[in-house]
Design an enzyme around this catalytic site. Structure first.
Site, PDB file in Angstrom:
ATOM      1  N   ASP A   1       1.958  -4.434  -0.942  1.00 18.96           N
ATOM      2  CA  ASP A   1       3.207  -3.557  -1.505  1.00 18.96           C
ATOM      3  C   ASP A   1       2.565  -2.358  -2.433  1.00 18.96           C
ATOM      4  O   ASP A   1       1.526  -2.686  -3.161  1.00 18.96           O
ATOM      5  CB  ASP A   1       4.136  -4.342  -2.560  1.00 18.96           C
ATOM      6  CG  ASP A   1       5.188  -3.361  -2.698  1.00 18.96           C
ATOM      7  OD1 ASP A   1       6.127  -3.293  -1.901  1.00 18.96           O
ATOM      8  OD2 ASP A   1       5.362  -3.197  -3.799  1.00 18.96           O
TER       9      ASP A   1
ATOM     10  N   HIS B   1       9.795  -4.373  -7.982  1.00 17.00           N
ATOM     11  CA  HIS B   1       9.060  -3.197  -8.104  1.00 17.00           C
ATOM     12  C   HIS B   1       7.815  -3.139  -8.876  1.00 17.00           C
ATOM     13  O   HIS B   1       7.376  -2.030  -9.193  1.00 17.00           O
ATOM     14  CB  HIS B   1      10.124  -2.012  -8.558  1.00 17.00           C
ATOM     15  CG  HIS B   1      11.009  -1.811  -7.430  1.00 17.00           C
ATOM     16  ND1 HIS B   1      10.681  -1.339  -6.246  1.00 17.00           N
ATOM     17  CD2 HIS B   1      12.486  -2.006  -7.486  1.00 17.00           C
ATOM     18  CE1 HIS B   1      11.955  -1.094  -5.689  1.00 17.00           C
ATOM     19  NE2 HIS B   1      12.878  -1.536  -6.015  1.00 17.00           N
TER      20      HIS B   1
ATOM     21  N   ASP C   1       5.650  -7.969  -5.648  1.00 13.93           N
ATOM     22  CA  ASP C   1       6.721  -7.824  -4.508  1.00 13.93           C
ATOM     23  C   ASP C   1       5.521  -8.439  -3.407  1.00 13.93           C
ATOM     24  O   ASP C   1       6.233  -8.716  -2.255  1.00 13.93           O
ATOM     25  CB  ASP C   1       7.000  -6.298  -4.220  1.00 13.93           C
ATOM     26  CG  ASP C   1       8.243  -5.842  -5.141  1.00 13.93           C
ATOM     27  OD1 ASP C   1       8.776  -6.836  -6.078  1.00 13.93           O
ATOM     28  OD2 ASP C   1       8.382  -4.547  -5.409  1.00 13.93           O
TER      29      ASP C   1
END
Length: 180
Positions: A12, A160, A165
């Protein structure tokens, strides 16, 4: 012909905007999707001052702080490449796994090629949304994170933070594969 072991790596990223080159890659989080204790995380110095205020707000990242505390992009990508190669091992083939992989992949691929001249993942990525859609025969609109989470009931949540994530995505990936 022998094939190597596939090592699924959940990745991510958090960025300053929607596209590489014009906006900076700000953080990378990754984990071995099958052995999530194997993790990688770093924050990068921005390469441009362009920023979408909404992108910075959702991540809580500051270009000013990262200019001071972030890694130079070359060093960050070198470190990430070394981690990927260590996790994959000599007989493993790393597979990039992302939730909406097209977005994360575009930044990671661009930065690997720009700063190192090659991408250890090769030229493709596995998208968790597409995997879910094919596995459960959902519509594309049925692949939103909250809808998948409602169906699979993971213990983790996305927030986030790139590493958090990546770990969340890895849990979704394992749950979807368990449905097959």
């Amino acid at each position: 012909m022998t094939s190597s072991r596939e090592i699924y790596i959940s990745v991510d990223v958090e960025t300053a905007g929607p596209i590489p080159a014009e906006y900076s890659l700000l953080s990378i989080g990754a984990c071995n999707a099958e052995e999530p204790a194997q993790t990688f995380a770093c924050e990068l110095k921005p390469t441009t001052r362009n920023a979408d205020p909404a992108a910075l707000k959702v991540t809580g990242l500051s270009l000013e702080r990262l200019e001071h505390d972030g890694l130079e992009p070359h060093a960050a990508m070198q470190s990430f490449q070394e981690w990927v190669e260590r996790v994959a091992g000599a007989d493993g083939s790393p597979v990039f796994v992302g939730f909406n992989a097209a977005f994360d992949w575009s930044f990671v691929n661009y930065y690997f090629h720009r700063y190192l001249g090659k991408n250890p993942f090769g030229f493709a990525a596995l998208d968790i949304k597409s995997l879910y859609m094919g596995t459960v025969k959902s519509t594309w609109s049925g692949t939103r994170s909250r809808q998948i989470a409602a169906a699979l009931k993971p213990s983790l949540k996305g927030d986030h933070d790139a590493l958090h994530d990546a770990l969340y995505q890895a849990e979704l990936f394992r749950a979807i594969r368990a449905l097959e």
